[in-house]
Write an enzyme that holds these catalytic residues in place. Structure first.
Site, mmCIF file in Angstrom:
data_model
loop_
_atom_site.group_PDB
_atom_site.id
_atom_site.type_symbol
_atom_site.label_atom_id
_atom_site.label_comp_id
_atom_site.label_asym_id
_atom_site.label_seq_id
_atom_site.Cartn_x
_atom_site.Cartn_y
_atom_site.Cartn_z
ATOM 1 N N GLY A 1 1.571 -7.420 -0.210
ATOM 2 C CA GLY A 1 1.239 -6.371 -1.464
ATOM 3 C C GLY A 1 0.482 -7.157 -2.601
ATOM 4 N N PHE B 1 0.894 -1.237 -0.015
ATOM 5 C CA PHE B 1 -0.027 0.088 0.069
ATOM 6 C C PHE B 1 0.856 1.382 0.094
ATOM 7 C CE2 PHE B 1 -1.917 2.950 3.495
ATOM 8 C CZ PHE B 1 -2.389 3.875 2.524
ATOM 9 N N ILE B 2 1.765 1.453 1.062
ATOM 10 C CA ILE B 2 2.475 2.576 1.129
ATOM 11 C C ILE B 2 3.726 2.527 -0.164
ATOM 12 C CG2 ILE B 2 4.096 4.105 2.543
ATOM 13 C CD1 ILE B 2 2.674 2.845 4.947
ATOM 14 N N LYS C 1 10.935 -4.720 15.163
ATOM 15 C CA LYS C 1 11.189 -3.419 14.571
ATOM 16 C C LYS C 1 12.004 -2.468 15.137
ATOM 17 C CE LYS C 1 8.851 -3.077 10.684
ATOM 18 N NZ LYS C 1 9.255 -2.507 9.583
ATOM 19 N N ALA D 1 11.642 2.009 7.155
ATOM 20 C CA ALA D 1 10.433 2.282 7.692
ATOM 21 C C ALA D 1 10.036 1.415 8.942
ATOM 22 C CB ALA D 1 9.266 1.933 6.503
ATOM 23 N N LEU E 1 10.615 -0.882 2.702
ATOM 24 C CA LEU E 1 9.416 -1.029 3.414
ATOM 25 C C LEU E 1 8.737 -2.502 3.498
ATOM 26 C CD1 LEU E 1 9.383 2.123 2.357
ATOM 27 C CD2 LEU E 1 7.213 2.034 1.806
ATOM 28 N N THR F 1 11.127 -12.362 8.474
ATOM 29 C CA THR F 1 11.050 -11.336 7.622
ATOM 30 C C THR F 1 11.573 -9.877 8.014
ATOM 31 O OG1 THR F 1 9.425 -12.140 6.451
ATOM 32 C CG2 THR F 1 9.687 -9.991 5.795
ATOM 33 N N TYR G 1 6.205 -7.968 17.066
ATOM 34 C CA TYR G 1 6.379 -6.838 15.782
ATOM 35 C C TYR G 1 6.946 -5.754 16.468
ATOM 36 C CZ TYR G 1 4.604 -3.790 12.261
ATOM 37 O OH TYR G 1 4.681 -2.720 11.127
#
Ligand code: UDP
Length: 324
Positions: free
Chosen positions: A36, A11-12, A157, A121, A80, A99, A153
């Site tokens: 995606g 999306f982004i 990150k 990101a 991203l 991932t 998550y």
């Protein structure tokens, strides 16, 4: 310039690709289509001006040789690609961690090899469960226990951020880190949990609006084009290197009020239904009660901060969903 976007079919990523193409760049994309979709890029692939400017590789960022080849020929890298959405993290916990940690590590390793400037990101999720607002980049992080998988998550990150900053400190790699707050806009799907596309779809079909918990949890929402603009400007700013920036909207709203607003704006006959978190996500789920960014650092750096208000954002999403 030649731009590599990992997760460019997301999306982004697809909005970023569109912006870069519009501004004369060549765009290279790696995306494994896990969340995606080629649909996100179809209009760009069909555009006569972009025939020889958009190159899409359906592949994983863990493919060393491909990443090496594309990073080598590109000037800048926007990373991203990630497992995103609360639902994805809970459904595929191991795959998501691999991932999000190994993927980013590989991207950074290869960017460092060629000394290519890279944007990572990250997410507002890294702050964890704060109740105060606004959240500033130097705030502490507060997570729940490892039995509550949502926090995997945030932790993954955060490791990505540490790894990027370590590459900067150790090797002088030019990294920019962005923490994105609930980004919304056309082409976002509700399949992986995201609240606005889910509520808009439910409202347009006059189905019950599924408010999780008691609906008092709040969020701010950011229009995707504002996020893209901020990322591009940060990447162009030498003093943003080695820094972390919030990118987010500042209009705080409860999920209950959001649901009511969407019902009113769509003229829907949908009713609200409160769904306990346990029923929505199973045991051991924890939500974030509040999440509002400070955009002071962003404003100071690039003289810009997201300003599209929620009405504008919702109108765009409603219009898109009506037509698709
Ligand atoms: N939410 C909800 N109903 C839905 C989807 C989400 O009430 O059908 C809530 C969710 O529990 C959270 C907020 O909306 O409090 C935002 O959820 P989203 O997954 O969009 O993003 P998050 O901020 O949780 O990453």
């Amino acid at each position: 310039m030649r731009i590599l976007i990992t997760g460019g079919a997301g999306f982004i990523g697809s909005h970023l690709a569109e912006y870069c193409l519009e501004h004369g760049d060549e765009v290279y994309i790696i995306d494994d289509l896990s969340t995606g979709s080629m649909e996100n890029l179809r209009h760009l692939q069909r555009h006569p001006d972009y025939q020889n400017k958009l190159f899409v590789h359906i592949n994983t960022i863990l493919n060393h040789d491909l990443l090496l080849e594309l990073t080598g020929i590109c000037d800048r890298v926007y990373h991203l690609a990630a497992a995103v959405g609360v639902q994805t993290i809970l459904d595929k916990p191991l795959e998501s961690i691999v991932t999000n940690i190994q993927g980013t590590e590989k991207v950074l390793e290869i960017c460092n090899k060629f000394k290519k400037r890279v944007l990572i990101a990250s997410t507002s999720e890294v702050y964890g469960k704060h109740l105060h607002a606004p959240l500033i980049e130097t705030d502490n992080v507060i997570y729940g226990p490892s039995s509550k998988f949502r926090w995997s998550y945030a932790a993954a990150k955060l490791i990505d951020e540490f790894t990027a900053l370590a590459y900067y400190r150790t090797h002088g790699l030019e990294v920019v880190i962005t923490r994105l707050f609930n980004t919304v806009g056309p082409r976002q799907t509700g399949t992986y949990g995201m609240v606005i596309p889910r509520f808009v779809r439910q409202a347009l079909k006059n189905e019950p609006i599924t408010v999780y918990g008691d609906g008092t949890q709040t969020r701010t929402f950011t229009y995707v084009n504002d996020v893209v603009e901020a990322m591009i400007r940060l990447m162009a700013s030498d003093s943003a290197i080695g820094e972390v920036f919030n990118i987010g909207g500042v209009e705080e709203i409860s999920i209950l009020d959001l649901a009511q607003k969407i019902i009113a704006m769509t003229g829907s006959s949908s009713k609200l239904t409160l769904i306990p978190y346990d029923d929505a996500f199973g045991k051991d789920f924890e939500d974030m009660a509040r999440r509002v960014p400070s955009t002071e650092k962003l404003k100071q750096e690039i003289d810009f901060a997201p300003d599209r208000d929620l009405d504008f954002i919702l109108l765009k999403v409603i219009e898109f969903m009506k037509n698709h």
